[in-house]
Design a protein around this motif. Structure first.
Motif, PDB file in Angstrom:
ATOM      1  N   PHE A  36      -0.957   0.342 -11.518  1.00  0.00           N
ATOM      2  CA  PHE A  36      -0.118   1.544 -11.109  1.00  0.00           C
ATOM      3  C   PHE A  36       1.287   1.102 -11.415  1.00  0.00           C
ATOM      4  O   PHE A  36       1.716   0.118 -11.114  1.00  0.00           O
ATOM      5  N   PHE A  96       0.976  -1.134   0.034  1.00  0.00           N
ATOM      6  CA  PHE A  96      -0.071   0.030  -0.051  1.00  0.00           C
ATOM      7  C   PHE A  96       0.891   1.380   0.056  1.00  0.00           C
ATOM      8  O   PHE A  96       2.008   1.196   0.475  1.00  0.00           O
ATOM      9  N   VAL A 147     -10.080   3.088  -0.105  1.00  0.00           N
ATOM     10  CA  VAL A 147      -8.706   2.731  -0.843  1.00  0.00           C
ATOM     11  C   VAL A 147      -8.996   2.608  -2.360  1.00  0.00           C
ATOM     12  O   VAL A 147      -9.805   2.321  -2.746  1.00  0.00           O
ATOM     13  N   GLU A 148      -8.022   3.202  -3.003  1.00  0.00           N
ATOM     14  CA  GLU A 148      -8.064   3.475  -4.478  1.00  0.00           C
ATOM     15  C   GLU A 148      -7.180   2.074  -4.988  1.00  0.00           C
ATOM     16  O   GLU A 148      -5.962   2.164  -4.641  1.00  0.00           O
ATOM     17  N   THR A 149      -7.992   1.458  -5.699  1.00  0.00           N
ATOM     18  CA  THR A 149      -6.992   0.249  -6.153  1.00  0.00           C
ATOM     19  C   THR A 149      -7.198   0.379  -7.793  1.00  0.00           C
ATOM     20  O   THR A 149      -8.015   1.124  -8.366  1.00  0.00           O
ATOM     21  N   GLU A 206      -4.605   9.895   0.467  1.00  0.00           N
ATOM     22  CA  GLU A 206      -5.233   9.074   0.020  1.00  0.00           C
ATOM     23  C   GLU A 206      -4.520   7.647  -0.203  1.00  0.00           C
ATOM     24  O   GLU A 206      -3.255   7.788  -0.337  1.00  0.00           O
ATOM     25  N   TYR A 256      -3.584   3.812  -1.565  1.00  0.00           N
ATOM     26  CA  TYR A 256      -3.653   3.183  -2.732  1.00  0.00           C
ATOM     27  C   TYR A 256      -3.022   1.924  -2.602  1.00  0.00           C
ATOM     28  O   TYR A 256      -2.402   1.517  -1.605  1.00  0.00           O
ATOM     29  N   THR A 257      -3.886   0.844  -3.336  1.00  0.00           N
ATOM     30  CA  THR A 257      -3.006  -0.776  -3.430  1.00  0.00           C
ATOM     31  C   THR A 257      -3.120  -1.036  -4.803  1.00  0.00           C
ATOM     32  O   THR A 257      -4.473  -0.695  -5.567  1.00  0.00           O
TER      33      THR A 257
END
Length: 266
Positions: free
Chosen positions: A221, A185, A216-218, A191, A193-194
């Motif tokens: 990336f 993460f 959580v923004e998935t 924010e 993210y994962t």
């Protein structure tokens, strides 16, 4: 370390837990496992572990354990027999014995083993090293906690050879996937993210708890997102959440856990 284990309905000494010479788990990696943190006889996130095991067993055609209460009781007795208060329990489910070759027997006789060991104290932080090994999003071994762990073993060997604690793996498209034994993460502009599971990610039980506890923004990336992150951390059942200090020797973020993540494991 010698101790007591549970195998196929019997309590035996760990020195006698060898599988059958025909067991498909040992010969072909045909099986699954779960690693559970157990405190005073109670498995942390037990329901999440059993749900994941059942889901994977169904997809891979294995008869998974169906008596959750019975399994919880076995785990409690296991750690008591080993006089452990803070333990890691390994549950190993194999397809059992079979003939030579890839074909499973018409009727599986699965094998279930439970072993316990003391839980080591989580590290204050870890160092990551980027692995040359890539995860395929189509691979069953990436999406499920199978006994086929050679990619992870090799990635860890490479990382240790570079002086790091754990390897960071990308998927075959170059997206961040995760650690060799952990989810990853990071925090950007407040924010969290994962990587999405479509990036060859094993859906970890701690990962699931975080996703259920906060936004959580998935997604997919590139590696560059970690370079500008305010904090990077990895998660698994053994140590909860641990901050990442460096990647290939370069400092990442603050080296501290975000307060909202630390609060989940207080």
């Amino acid at each position: 370390m010698n101790g007591i284990a549970f195998k196929d309905g019997e309590w035996i000494e760990t020195a006698r837990t060898g599988w059958s010479l025909a067991d498909r788990g040992g010969l072909l990696g045909d099986g699954l496992f779960e690693t559970l943190h157990v405190i005073k006889g109670k498995a942390v996130r037990f329901d999440r572990h059993m749900t994941r095991l059942a889901r994977s067993a169904a997809e891979l055609g294995l008869p998974g354990p169906h008596d959750a209460d019975g399994m919880a009781g076995l785990i409690e007795e296991l750690v008591a027999r080993n006089a452990l208060k803070d333990a890691m329990v390994r549950l190993t489910l194999t397809a059992g014995p079979g003939p030579r070759g890839l074909e499973r027997p018409d009727e599986l006789v699965p094998s279930l083993t439970l072993t316990a060991s003391p839980r080591a104290a989580p590290p204050a932080s870890i160092a990551l090293s980027l692995s040359e090994i890539r995860r395929s999003p189509a691979s069953l071994a990436a999406r499920h906690k199978t006994l086929s762990y050679m990619d992870n073993i090799q990635a860890r060997r490479q990382a240790r050879g570079q002086g790091a604690d754990m390897a960071l793996l990308l998927d075959t498209r170059g997206h961040v996937s995760g650690g060799d034994s952990a989810n990853v993460f990071w925090l950007i502009a407040g924010e969290v993210y994962t990587p999405a599971t479509a990036c060859g990610v094993l859906a970890g039980t701690v990962r699931a708890e975080i996703l259920d506890s906060m936004p959580v923004e998935t997604g997919a990336f590139g590696l560059d997102v970690l370079e500008g992150a305010e904090a990077v951390f990895v998660t698994n059942a053994a140590f909860g959440a641990v901050p990442v200090a460096t990647l290939d020797g370069r400092a990442l973020g603050t080296g501290e856990l975000p307060a909202r993540i630390k609060a989940l494991f207080a």
